[in-house]
Structure formats: structure tokens, C-alpha cells
Scaffold this motif. Structure first.
Motif, PDB file in Angstrom:
ATOM      1  N   THR A 113      79.664  32.244 -61.024  1.00 42.18           N
ATOM      2  CA  THR A 113      80.718  32.983 -61.194  1.00 42.18           C
ATOM      3  C   THR A 113      81.629  32.515 -62.098  1.00 42.18           C
ATOM      4  OG1 THR A 113      82.138  31.956 -59.363  1.00 42.18           O
ATOM      5  CG2 THR A 113      80.419  33.788 -58.634  1.00 42.18           C
ATOM      6  N   LYS A 114      81.233  31.593 -63.072  1.00 37.00           N
ATOM      7  CA  LYS A 114      82.119  31.181 -64.203  1.00 37.00           C
ATOM      8  C   LYS A 114      82.964  31.916 -64.928  1.00 37.00           C
ATOM      9  CE  LYS A 114      79.256  29.859 -67.959  1.00 37.00           C
ATOM     10  NZ  LYS A 114      78.827  28.633 -68.765  1.00 37.00           N
ATOM     11  N   MET A 115      82.319  33.198 -65.258  1.00 40.68           N
ATOM     12  CA  MET A 115      83.066  34.163 -65.984  1.00 40.68           C
ATOM     13  C   MET A 115      84.177  34.901 -65.286  1.00 40.68           C
ATOM     14  SD  MET A 115      81.862  33.638 -69.051  1.00 40.68           S
ATOM     15  CE  MET A 115      82.861  34.633 -69.713  1.00 40.68           C
ATOM     16  N   ARG A 116      83.758  35.324 -64.119  1.00 40.44           N
ATOM     17  CA  ARG A 116      85.095  35.889 -62.997  1.00 40.44           C
ATOM     18  C   ARG A 116      85.823  34.773 -62.932  1.00 40.44           C
ATOM     19  NH1 ARG A 116      85.187  40.467 -60.037  1.00 40.44           N
ATOM     20  NH2 ARG A 116      86.454  40.311 -57.996  1.00 40.44           N
ATOM     21  N   GLN A 117      85.692  33.625 -62.559  1.00 42.65           N
ATOM     22  CA  GLN A 117      86.668  32.497 -62.321  1.00 42.65           C
ATOM     23  C   GLN A 117      87.743  32.446 -63.509  1.00 42.65           C
ATOM     24  OE1 GLN A 117      85.334  28.528 -61.242  1.00 42.65           O
ATOM     25  NE2 GLN A 117      83.202  29.591 -60.411  1.00 42.65           N
ATOM     26  N   GLN A 118      87.043  32.403 -64.703  1.00 48.59           N
ATOM     27  CA  GLN A 118      87.978  32.543 -65.916  1.00 48.59           C
ATOM     28  C   GLN A 118      88.718  33.750 -66.131  1.00 48.59           C
ATOM     29  OE1 GLN A 118      85.878  31.752 -69.537  1.00 48.59           O
ATOM     30  NE2 GLN A 118      84.364  30.301 -68.716  1.00 48.59           N
ATOM     31  N   GLU A 119      88.293  34.876 -65.814  1.00 46.92           N
ATOM     32  CA  GLU A 119      89.271  36.161 -65.809  1.00 46.92           C
ATOM     33  C   GLU A 119      90.188  35.950 -64.602  1.00 46.92           C
ATOM     34  OE1 GLU A 119      88.483  40.856 -64.460  1.00 46.92           O
ATOM     35  OE2 GLU A 119      86.737  39.489 -64.496  1.00 46.92           O
ATOM     36  N   SER A 120      90.089  35.578 -63.449  1.00 44.49           N
ATOM     37  CA  SER A 120      90.989  35.260 -62.546  1.00 44.49           C
ATOM     38  C   SER A 120      91.958  34.072 -62.943  1.00 44.49           C
ATOM     39  CB  SER A 120      90.380  34.624 -61.338  1.00 44.49           C
ATOM     40  OG  SER A 120      91.401  34.568 -60.296  1.00 44.49           O
ATOM     41  N   LEU A 121      91.538  33.069 -63.708  1.00 41.94           N
ATOM     42  CA  LEU A 121      92.469  32.050 -64.081  1.00 41.94           C
ATOM     43  C   LEU A 121      93.552  32.700 -64.993  1.00 41.94           C
ATOM     44  CD1 LEU A 121      93.606  28.965 -64.467  1.00 41.94           C
ATOM     45  CD2 LEU A 121      91.478  28.846 -66.175  1.00 41.94           C
ATOM     46  N   LEU A 122      93.186  33.574 -66.033  1.00 41.11           N
ATOM     47  CA  LEU A 122      94.031  34.210 -67.092  1.00 41.11           C
ATOM     48  C   LEU A 122      94.999  34.811 -66.322  1.00 41.11           C
ATOM     49  CD1 LEU A 122      91.370  35.235 -69.628  1.00 41.11           C
ATOM     50  CD2 LEU A 122      93.053  33.131 -69.755  1.00 41.11           C
ATOM     51  N   VAL A 123      94.654  35.693 -65.208  1.00 39.54           N
ATOM     52  CA  VAL A 123      95.759  36.358 -64.547  1.00 39.54           C
ATOM     53  C   VAL A 123      96.691  35.595 -63.966  1.00 39.54           C
ATOM     54  CG1 VAL A 123      96.216  37.812 -62.360  1.00 39.54           C
ATOM     55  CG2 VAL A 123      94.156  38.255 -63.891  1.00 39.54           C
ATOM     56  N   HIS A 124      96.238  34.527 -63.561  1.00 43.91           N
ATOM     57  CA  HIS A 124      97.223  33.431 -62.665  1.00 43.91           C
ATOM     58  C   HIS A 124      98.258  32.670 -64.098  1.00 43.91           C
ATOM     59  CE1 HIS A 124      94.388  33.894 -59.376  1.00 43.91           C
ATOM     60  NE2 HIS A 124      95.237  33.489 -58.591  1.00 43.91           N
ATOM     61  N   ILE A 125      97.667  32.483 -64.936  1.00 41.99           N
ATOM     62  CA  ILE A 125      98.414  31.798 -65.911  1.00 41.99           C
ATOM     63  C   ILE A 125      99.511  32.774 -66.417  1.00 41.99           C
ATOM     64  CG2 ILE A 125      98.303  31.155 -68.604  1.00 41.99           C
ATOM     65  CD1 ILE A 125      95.555  30.104 -67.993  1.00 41.99           C
ATOM     66  N   GLU A 126      99.167  34.143 -66.480  1.00 35.44           N
ATOM     67  CA  GLU A 126     100.101  35.077 -66.992  1.00 35.44           C
ATOM     68  C   GLU A 126     101.429  35.111 -65.763  1.00 35.44           C
ATOM     69  OE1 GLU A 126     102.513  37.654 -68.933  1.00 35.44           O
ATOM     70  OE2 GLU A 126     101.093  36.146 -69.696  1.00 35.44           O
ATOM     71  N   ALA A 127     100.951  34.976 -64.361  1.00 31.40           N
ATOM     72  CA  ALA A 127     101.900  35.201 -63.572  1.00 31.40           C
ATOM     73  C   ALA A 127     102.967  34.153 -63.507  1.00 31.40           C
ATOM     74  CB  ALA A 127     101.183  35.073 -62.367  1.00 31.40           C
ATOM     75  N   ALA A 128     102.078  32.598 -63.985  1.00 33.04           N
ATOM     76  CA  ALA A 128     102.864  31.670 -64.054  1.00 33.04           C
ATOM     77  C   ALA A 128     104.106  31.888 -65.135  1.00 33.04           C
ATOM     78  CB  ALA A 128     102.194  30.389 -64.206  1.00 33.04           C
ATOM     79  N   ARG A 129     103.680  32.385 -66.225  1.00 35.15           N
ATOM     80  CA  ARG A 129     104.541  32.552 -67.302  1.00 35.15           C
ATOM     81  C   ARG A 129     105.843  33.509 -66.906  1.00 35.15           C
ATOM     82  NH1 ARG A 129      99.875  33.950 -70.672  1.00 35.15           N
ATOM     83  NH2 ARG A 129      99.125  32.347 -71.999  1.00 35.15           N
ATOM     84  N   GLN A 130     105.527  34.524 -66.235  1.00 41.46           N
ATOM     85  CA  GLN A 130     106.477  35.432 -66.057  1.00 41.46           C
ATOM     86  C   GLN A 130     107.321  34.959 -64.909  1.00 41.46           C
ATOM     87  OE1 GLN A 130     105.130  39.631 -65.235  1.00 41.46           O
ATOM     88  NE2 GLN A 130     103.674  39.515 -66.921  1.00 41.46           N
ATOM     89  N   THR A 131     106.885  34.166 -63.872  1.00 39.26           N
ATOM     90  CA  THR A 131     107.665  33.808 -62.837  1.00 39.26           C
ATOM     91  C   THR A 131     108.521  32.629 -63.200  1.00 39.26           C
ATOM     92  OG1 THR A 131     106.003  32.743 -61.752  1.00 39.26           O
ATOM     93  CG2 THR A 131     106.288  35.050 -60.985  1.00 39.26           C
ATOM     94  N   LYS A 132     108.013  31.808 -64.167  1.00 36.22           N
ATOM     95  CA  LYS A 132     108.495  30.454 -64.525  1.00 36.22           C
ATOM     96  C   LYS A 132     108.137  29.505 -63.390  1.00 36.22           C
ATOM     97  CE  LYS A 132     110.268  32.417 -68.229  1.00 36.22           C
ATOM     98  NZ  LYS A 132     109.547  32.369 -69.427  1.00 36.22           N
TER      99      LYS A 132
END
Length: 268
Positions: A113-132
Motif C-alpha cells: 500500500t506504499k502509494m496510498r501511504q504516501q498519499e495519506s502522508l501528504l495530507v497529514h503534512i499539509e494539516a501540520a502546515r496549516q495548524t502549526k
């Protein structure tokens, strides 16, 4: 020097545990009391599937010492819906929600599931950016992809991060520190056969080190092979103190300062 309010033991934080897991069912009061006796003044309990949010949030709300985070764990990415940035940002409005994670990549058990894991990771990174809020990264057998994604994404927009339960190679550790990230020591770093891992930590800046249990897993000596719990983080921290040539109270104080710098919301 900071000491636990209930004891003269140096205060310390378990920056990553899983108090909602069945191993602790019906035992939260006793587990947290033992942690307090060991000097553990704060615990961050990690939600790994968003459907578990109500249970994890309730534990944090019931105990002043406990804070919480949420994400989709990479090993669950293939069977859970992809979380949205909006969902994570909404969760972050809770006063005791202090980080985005754990997310990341795990190619050891779930490489299919590595491609889906990478997709999920990118979502979480953007949430970290937005929330600080800090990103909490799980990485196993994925050093090359993890280093590349974190480096590329950090160039696009900064975010803070801890490499939880760090047990990867020296290259990923170096890249993480250069990005301004933190490395977290778990019980693995205290295992007798983990000298190579201790060597990786030893060359990292001490102001980028956190400690954790990842309980109920990875109990450090002298509890290895038993259920781990937040009180045992002190055993790992004593190994860390020796590694950095510091007295235990000084190392504990340093990790407290590191935690408060990264998990700023836990001190607000």
C-alpha cells in the motif's frame, strides 16, 4: 531544574503512547498514577485510526496529564478512508489536541500500500502546515522515500516534525536534523543490541531529542518482554542521559524543554 509536583524525581514527558489500546482497558487511573510516581508529568496518547477519536479524546479529557493527537497510521492506510486536511484541522481545535500523527510510511509489513501511504502522508503534512502543530512520523524500511518526501515537502512550506520511535539509519536521522526536526528515543534505544542506534542518537544535537514509550510496545530493560507503560519512559531517559554524558536531572530537563518547544500547545 523541574521536578514532578508529587515527588522529588525529575519531571519528564512520555511524548508517544497508546492509552486507548485494549492493553490498558479499565486501568488508566492506575497507569497514570504509576507514571506520576516515576516523574512523568505529561503523556501524549496517539490516535492511529480516526474512528477511535472519541475514545482517545475522552482519555485526554479525563486526565490533566494526558494530551492527544490523531492521524491514520501508515499500516492502516490501505483499509481506512483517506483523511482530509479539513478533518484534521477541525480536530486540532480541541484544546488538548497537540500534534498531527502518527502518520508516515511502513514498507516492512505493508509495502503493497506504499502509494496510498504516501498519499495519506501528504495530507497529514499539509494539516501540520496549516495548524502549526508538529507532525509525528512513523518510518520503517522506507528511509529513501521518507527522506525525499519530507525534504521536498519542507521546501514547499515549512512544518515541524518528530521522527517517532526512531530506529532508521544514519542518513535519515541526519536529513531530519538538518530540516530542524526532532528524533525520539524509545525503548529500542535501551536494548543491549542497539548500539548502532545509540551511535546515531549520540551525534544528534541534544536539543532535538525526545523520549517516549510507544506503550504498550517496546518496553525498555528491565521490563523488556512485558507490557510497556508511560512510567517506563524514565528507563529510556536514563540511557539517553548516559549517552549524552549528562546527569539524569539535566537530561530530563533538556527533553522537557525540547518537548515544550515542539509541542507548544501542551504548554498553552
Amino acid at each position: 531544574m523541574t521536578y514532578s509536583a508529587d515527588t522529588d524525581i525529575p519531571a519528564i514527558t512520555d511524548s508517544h503512547c497508546h492509552l486507548d489500546f485494549p492493553d490498558f482497558e479499565g486501568q488508566h487511573d492506575a497507569v497514570i498514577a504509576r507514571a506520576r510516581e516515576a516523574g512523568v508529568t505529561r503523556m501524549v496518547t496517539i490516535c492511529t485510526r480516526l474512528r477511535q477519536v472519541p475514545q482517545v479524546r475522552a482519555i485526554a479529557e479525563a486526565h490533566p496529564e494526558v494530551f492527544w493527537t490523531a492521524a491514520t497510521h501508515p499500516m492502516s492506510a490501505g483499509e481506512e478512508p483517506i483523511v482530509t486536511v479539513e478533518e484534521l484541522v477541525k480536530l486540532a481545535q480541541h484544546p488538548k489536541f497537540v500534534g498531527i500523527g502518527e502518520t508516515g510510511l511502513d514498507y516492512h509489513y505493508t509495502a503493497e500500500t506504499k502509494m496510498r501511504q504516501q498519499e495519506s502522508l501528504l495530507v497529514h503534512i499539509e494539516a501540520a502546515r496549516q495548524t502549526k502543530l508538529p507532525l509525528i512520523i512513523h518510518s520503517r524500511d522506507a528511509d529513501e522515500d521518507m527522506g525525499r518526501i519530507l525534504t521536498d515537502e519542507h521546501r514547499k512550506g515549512e512544518f515541524s516534525c518528530v521522527m517517532h520511535c526512531y530506529s532508521s539509519g544514519p542518513e535519515l536521522a541526519k536529513a531530519s536534523v538538518e530540516l530542524g526536526f526532532y528524533l525520539s528515543m524509545s525503548g529500542i534505544a535501551a536494548f543491549p543490541k542497539s548500539q548502532e542506534l545509540r551511535d546515531i542518537f549520540a551525534v544528534a544535537p541534544v536539543d532535538r531529542i525526545l523520549v517516549e514509550t510507544d506503550s504498550p510496545y517496546l518496553a525498555p530493560p528491565p521490563h523488556r518482554g512485558k507490557r510497556n507503560e508511560p512510567a517506563f519512559v524514565a528507563h529510556t531517559a536514563r540511557v539517553g542521559a548516559e549517552l549524552f554524558g549528562l546527569a539524569y536531572p539535566d537530561f530530563a530537563a533538556q527533553t522537557q524543554a525540547n518537548f515544550e518547544r515542539l509541542f507548544w500547545k501542551a504548554t498553552a
